[in-house]
Design a protein around this motif. Structure first.
Motif, short mmCIF file in Angstrom:
data_model
loop_
_atom_site.label_atom_id
_atom_site.label_comp_id
_atom_site.label_asym_id
_atom_site.label_seq_id
_atom_site.Cartn_x
_atom_site.Cartn_y
_atom_site.Cartn_z
N HIS A 19 0.82 -1.22 0.00
CA HIS A 19 0.00 0.00 0.00
C HIS A 19 0.85 1.27 0.00
CE1 HIS A 19 0.75 0.84 4.25
NE2 HIS A 19 0.43 -0.41 4.56
N ASP A 20 0.17 2.39 -0.16
CA ASP A 20 0.82 3.70 -0.28
C ASP A 20 1.13 4.28 1.09
OD1 ASP A 20 -1.59 6.03 0.12
OD2 ASP A 20 -2.24 3.98 -0.30
N GLY A 66 -1.94 4.29 3.22
CA GLY A 66 -2.83 3.18 2.90
C GLY A 66 -2.91 2.11 3.97
N SER A 67 -3.71 1.08 3.64
CA SER A 67 -3.91 -0.05 4.54
C SER A 67 -4.56 -1.18 3.76
CB SER A 67 -4.82 0.35 5.71
OG SER A 67 -6.15 0.56 5.25
N TRP A 117 -7.41 -0.89 0.06
CA TRP A 117 -7.36 -1.54 -1.25
C TRP A 117 -8.76 -1.93 -1.72
CZ3 TRP A 117 -3.45 -1.57 -4.52
CH2 TRP A 117 -2.14 -1.51 -4.05
N ASP A 123 -0.82 -4.69 6.22
CA ASP A 123 -0.57 -3.36 6.76
C ASP A 123 0.89 -3.28 7.18
OD1 ASP A 123 -3.27 -2.55 6.56
OD2 ASP A 123 -3.73 -3.32 8.56
N THR A 174 -4.63 7.74 -7.69
CA THR A 174 -5.20 6.46 -7.28
C THR A 174 -6.04 5.85 -8.40
OG1 THR A 174 -7.06 7.61 -6.24
CG2 THR A 174 -5.20 7.02 -4.82
#
Length: 269
Positions: free
Chosen positions: A44-45, A48-49, A53, A72, A248
């Motif tokens: 992820h970014d 993110g998490s 997604w 994560d 995104t």
């Protein structure tokens, strides 16, 4: 995109020496060949998490007949908080050193890395150091050096964090980790010493096929990122700029990104 059947989902916590990580396994329930194919691993970014997604990993796993792993990173989602050490300029290189340990702990011997933003950078760095493990890489909005547009985008995000409900929205996914992770991201990238950060020297070590995607309207990077990756990796590279999309694309137009990823990975795997 509709909810995906035919996949079983299992969450677990992987324990390491000084932290733990929350991981999600997506097992393809109908493909007998899934166990023989590389596992799709989603990175992820910077904010993110697993949950951010959404159902994209499941759709890609189903389309390719593969198992998938989403996790994560430390400091994000339901994984352990950041440790006491401050984030350094080399935080992405340091994080990439941990990815192989995560793969081993999760039972992944061959991987296709799908990374967004920071996760795309991690995918590239991991492929450079683990050519025997990484079968292919897909990046979305990855960075290999710092651009003015990136820093401008982060300053806008800082303003939004101070003046909008962005903290509350992020807290839905990160809880009490929200403030530390946002500050770590923004303050590291905006620190003067980070301006010279560059990982292009690692790109020629990447031997596997690479799909490089980026929104043409990405608020955090220009087409120079795509060109740098596609022209410097040693493996086959395919570059795609997605008109009208920002940072995104897999959330803005998941069907298009899914189609591109499926076509690319079917051809190379």
């Amino acid at each position: 995109m509709s909810q995906v059947p035919l996949l079983t989902e299992h969450d677990e916590t992987l324990t390491f020496q000084d932290h733990y990580l929350r991981v999600r396994h997506l097992r393809h329930a109908t493909s007998e060949a899934a166990g023989e194919r590389p596992t799709l691993v989603f990175l992820h970014d910077s904010l993110g998490s697993i949950r951010l997604w959404r159902d994209f990993p499941a759709h890609l796993a189903l389309a390719l007949g593969c198992h998938a792993l989403v996790y994560d990173r430390r400091g994000y989602g339901e994984s352990a908080p950041f440790g006491p050490e401050p984030r350094t300029v080399a935080y992405l290189e340091q994080e990439a050193l941990l990815v192989p340990a995560v793969l081993r702990a999760a039972g992944v011997s061959q991987a296709v890395l799908f990374g967004h933003s920071d996760g795309g950078t991690l995918a590239l760095l991991t492929a450079a150091q683990e050519p025997g493990v990484v079968a292919a890489v897909v990046t979305v909005g990855a960075h290999v050096f710092v651009e003015d547009v990136t820093l401008a985008g982060i300053r806008v995000a800082q303003q939004q964090y101070s003046t909008t409900d962005l903290p509350q929205r992020l807290a839905r996914y990160h809880g009490t980790r929200t403030e530390p992770l946002f500050r770590a991201w923004a303050e590291t990238w905006l620190h003067p010493t980070f301006r010279n950060w560059n990982i292009e020297r690692y790109l020629p070590q990447i031997q596997c096929p690479v799909l490089v995607m980026q929104g043409a309207e990405d608020e955090y990077g220009t087409a120079a990122q795509v060109e740098a990756i596609a022209t410097q990796v040693a493996g086959t590279a395919h570059a795609v700029l997605l008109p009208g999309l920002g940072h995104t694309p897999h959330r803005q137009d998941p069907e298009q990104v899914l189609k591109l990823a499926v076509n690319f990975l079917r051809a190379v795997l």
